[in-house]
Scaffold this motif. Structure first.
Motif, PDB file in Angstrom:
ATOM      1  N   ASP A   1       1.039  -0.894  -0.077  1.00  0.00           N
ATOM      2  CA  ASP A   1       0.135  -0.569  -0.183  1.00  0.00           C
ATOM      3  C   ASP A   1       0.982   1.621   0.036  1.00  0.00           C
ATOM      4  OD1 ASP A   1      -1.732   1.933   0.788  1.00  0.00           O
ATOM      5  OD2 ASP A   1      -2.898   1.049   2.369  1.00  0.00           O
TER       6      ASP A   1
ATOM      7  N   ARG B   1       0.530  -1.668   5.744  1.00  0.00           N
ATOM      8  CA  ARG B   1      -0.577  -2.592   4.773  1.00  0.00           C
ATOM      9  C   ARG B   1       0.529  -3.552   4.113  1.00  0.00           C
ATOM     10  NH1 ARG B   1      -4.989  -1.037   3.064  1.00  0.00           N
ATOM     11  NH2 ARG B   1      -7.032  -2.318   3.478  1.00  0.00           N
TER      12      ARG B   1
ATOM     13  N   TRP C   1      -0.190  -7.238   1.390  1.00  0.00           N
ATOM     14  CA  TRP C   1      -1.116  -8.371   1.331  1.00  0.00           C
ATOM     15  C   TRP C   1       0.086  -9.148   0.589  1.00  0.00           C
ATOM     16  CZ3 TRP C   1      -2.728  -3.328  -0.002  1.00  0.00           C
ATOM     17  CH2 TRP C   1      -4.072  -3.031   0.907  1.00  0.00           C
TER      18      TRP C   1
ATOM     19  N   ARG D   1      -3.590 -10.252   4.468  1.00  0.00           N
ATOM     20  CA  ARG D   1      -3.500  -9.325   4.366  1.00  0.00           C
ATOM     21  C   ARG D   1      -2.350  -9.052   5.924  1.00  0.00           C
ATOM     22  NH1 ARG D   1      -8.210  -5.565   4.961  1.00  0.00           N
ATOM     23  NH2 ARG D   1      -7.890  -4.856   7.140  1.00  0.00           N
TER      24      ARG D   1
ATOM     25  N   ASP E   1      -1.650  -5.194   8.515  1.00  0.00           N
ATOM     26  CA  ASP E   1      -1.913  -3.997   8.916  1.00  0.00           C
ATOM     27  C   ASP E   1      -0.947  -3.235   9.514  1.00  0.00           C
ATOM     28  OD1 ASP E   1      -5.363  -4.571   8.619  1.00  0.00           O
ATOM     29  OD2 ASP E   1      -4.434  -3.748   7.223  1.00  0.00           O
TER      30      ASP E   1
ATOM     31  N   TRP F   1      -1.016 -11.072  10.742  1.00  0.00           N
ATOM     32  CA  TRP F   1      -2.168 -11.139   9.388  1.00  0.00           C
ATOM     33  C   TRP F   1      -3.441 -11.713   9.650  1.00  0.00           C
ATOM     34  CZ3 TRP F   1       0.616 -10.179   4.503  1.00  0.00           C
ATOM     35  CH2 TRP F   1       1.859  -9.815   4.648  1.00  0.00           C
TER      36      TRP F   1
ATOM     37  N   LYS G   1      -8.188 -12.642   4.353  1.00  0.00           N
ATOM     38  CA  LYS G   1      -9.422 -12.094   3.837  1.00  0.00           C
ATOM     39  C   LYS G   1      -9.394 -12.930   2.836  1.00  0.00           C
ATOM     40  CE  LYS G   1      -8.332  -8.412   6.959  1.00  0.00           C
ATOM     41  NZ  LYS G   1      -9.769  -8.401   7.604  1.00  0.00           N
TER      42      LYS G   1
ATOM     43  N   ASN H   1      -3.011  -4.733  -7.439  1.00  0.00           N
ATOM     44  CA  ASN H   1      -3.733  -3.385  -6.485  1.00  0.00           C
ATOM     45  C   ASN H   1      -3.481  -2.221  -7.828  1.00  0.00           C
ATOM     46  OD1 ASN H   1      -1.198  -3.127  -6.388  1.00  0.00           O
ATOM     47  ND2 ASN H   1      -2.092  -2.621  -4.053  1.00  0.00           N
TER      48      ASN H   1
ATOM     49  N   ASP I   1      -6.893  -0.279  -2.042  1.00  0.00           N
ATOM     50  CA  ASP I   1      -8.105  -1.176  -1.278  1.00  0.00           C
ATOM     51  C   ASP I   1      -9.054  -2.134  -2.536  1.00  0.00           C
ATOM     52  OD1 ASP I   1      -9.175   0.890   1.951  1.00  0.00           O
ATOM     53  OD2 ASP I   1      -7.756  -0.902   1.325  1.00  0.00           O
TER      54      ASP I   1
ATOM     55  N   GLY J   1     -10.037  -3.855   0.082  1.00  0.00           N
ATOM     56  CA  GLY J   1      -9.078  -4.394   0.750  1.00  0.00           C
ATOM     57  C   GLY J   1      -8.620  -6.009   0.526  1.00  0.00           C
ATOM     58  N   GLY J   2      -9.732  -6.333   0.653  1.00  0.00           N
ATOM     59  CA  GLY J   2     -10.372  -7.127   0.781  1.00  0.00           C
ATOM     60  C   GLY J   2     -10.818  -8.252   1.557  1.00  0.00           C
TER      61      GLY J   2
END
Lengths: 349, 93
Positions: A145, A151, A153, A163, A165, A171, A174, A199, A205, A221-222
């Protein structure tokens, strides 16, 4: 100058062009080794991962795409778990991440010279239930991201998309809305067979997903995925790679009939394109084989150069490299037939 | 009784030799086959991951021969001038 790295079952080839019309081809590099992916280190060196069924996997670096030197302290598990293949490399800020099989991630914070395991992912609470798919159990795609370095994935075959954050400490799976490919009786959160994800860097997201069970997208974001297969030739939605041209939002996939056959429907080979974020798909332009072409495209074997004119490149299991320099309006093949192609990566553009 | 350390030749496959500049034959000092492999890896560190797996054993599809006979037991005692050959097994494909 556009430079492509072509990773094949028997080495890597470097393909360069100043005009994307005539190409210079050099190789094989790491002759005899399967080159599974290529990339760049944060400091600019080129990287490739090579593996053999006898001698295992390792990373190699080069400053000039000619002389390659193995990285001695590459990604490696301590013991009792095999690092059989390096599937993907991803720069996030100053860090370099590697996705590997047996599924896991490693990070380097010194330009690829030394590596540490991402324990939060590698020892995930659901790990005991992770089982390999046909291609293995591997972390094969990492997305970041750009607006938030904490963030990321990670796509793991036969497990799903996870994912983080918090920079990789923890993790979460998602995959809500995706059909599960191999449901685990004890843990409904795993068993999703994601093949590739891409993405939108301007809105991270938004993620598009080529899954074993179809093509999907998410806008959150999933948290939730929706199926997007309108116009595809295969009811299954099966395929491996998905790439996006960020300037226009164009998406590209290569549909295959089903997981049983893994070849184009009736041998009618073509990439498909969406210009409406996946709402609909159509054959991407012209230049496709007129004869039957029963080959596939593997998950790391497609890439986009992100130039305004939209170069899209992919290689097939039959050794053909297809290239478009007009965002998929017309396609041509490179003047060479390579061994089975595992990876096509844009190294310079 | 400790086995005598002797000079032997370790030969590696071309695929591994290309990683270290092309040299296939290496003179090392060791008393056993295992010691010769270890001595090679000590000199050429990057070969370690390609010969030994994460558990510390010789990779499943790698074979080690002693004087062209194998697969050799790793604790085989060496004599001066012996050869140790590392090859890829047919089982690897």
């Amino acid at each position: 100058m556009v430079t492509l790295g072509i990773g094949t079952a028997k080495g890597a080839w470097i393909v360069s062009s100043a005009d994307r019309q005539s190409w210079e081809i050099s190789g094989p590099h790491l002759k005899g080794w399967e080159v599974t992916t290529l990339g760049r280190a944060p400091g600019g060196d080129y990287l490739l991962s090579a593996v053999s069924p006898w001698y295992g996997a390792a990373l190699h670096r080069s400053s000039d795409l000619s002389r390659w030197q193995q990285i001695v302290e590459g990604p490696a598990y301590a013991q009792d778990r095999e690092l059989s293949r390096i599937w993907t490399l991803q720069i996030v800020g100053d860090a370099l991440y590697a996705g590997v099989a047996e599924a896991g991630m490693f990070v380097s914070r010194d330009d690829g010279r030394t590596w540490s395991p991402m324990t939060g992912l590698n020892e995930h609470e659901t790990r005991a239930g992770w089982e390999p798919g046909a291609g293995g159990l591997m972390a094969h795609r990492i997305l970041d991201d750009p607006t938030n370095p904490d963030r990321m994935w990670c796509a793991i075959s036969a497990v799903g998309v996870l994912r983080t954050d918090d920079g990789g400490e923890t993790w979460q799976l998602k995959n809500a809305g995706v059909v599960c490919a191999a449901a685990d009786g004890e843990d409904p959160e795993i068993g999703y067979c994601v093949h590739s994800i891409a993405n939108d860097p301007a809105n991270p997201d938004r993620i598009w997903r080529q899954d074993h069970k179809g093509v999907y997208r998410t806008t959150d974001g999933g948290e939730q995925w929706e199926r997007i297969q309108n116009g595809l030739p295969n009811e299954s939605g099966f395929g491996f790679p998905i790439v996006r041209h960020h300037g226009t939002g164009a998406l590209f996939i290569v549909p295959l009939e089903s997981d049983e056959y893994r070849t184009p429907v009736s041998g009618a080979f073509a990439a498909y394109r969406s210009t409406d974020d996946g709402d609909s798909w159509h054959v991407s332009g012209s230049g496709w084989p007129t004869d039957m072409y029963f080959a596939g495209v593997l998950r790391d074997a497609m890439d986009c150069d992100q130039l305004d004119t939209g170069g899209v490149y992919f290689g097939t299991t039959a050794g053909t490299v297809f290239a478009s320099t007009d965002l998929g309006e017309t396609w041509a093949t490179l003047p060479a037939t390579f061994p089975r192609i595992s990876s096509v990566r844009v190294l310079d553009a | 009784m400790t086995a005598e350390v002797v000079s032997v030749t370790v030969t590696i496959p071309t695929m591994l030799a290309q990683l270290i500049g092309g040299a296939r034959r290496h003179q090392v000092a060791a008393s056993t086959v295992a010691g010769a492999v270890a001595a090679l890896i000590s000199e050429q560190r990057l070969l370690g991951v390609h010969i030994i797996d994460e558990s510390g054993d010789v990779r499943r599809h790698v074979r080690v021969f002693h004087n062209d006979v194998g697969p050799a037991s790793l604790d085989t005692t060496l004599t001066q001038g012996d050869t140790v050959t590392i090859i890829q097994a047919v089982s690897g494909g």
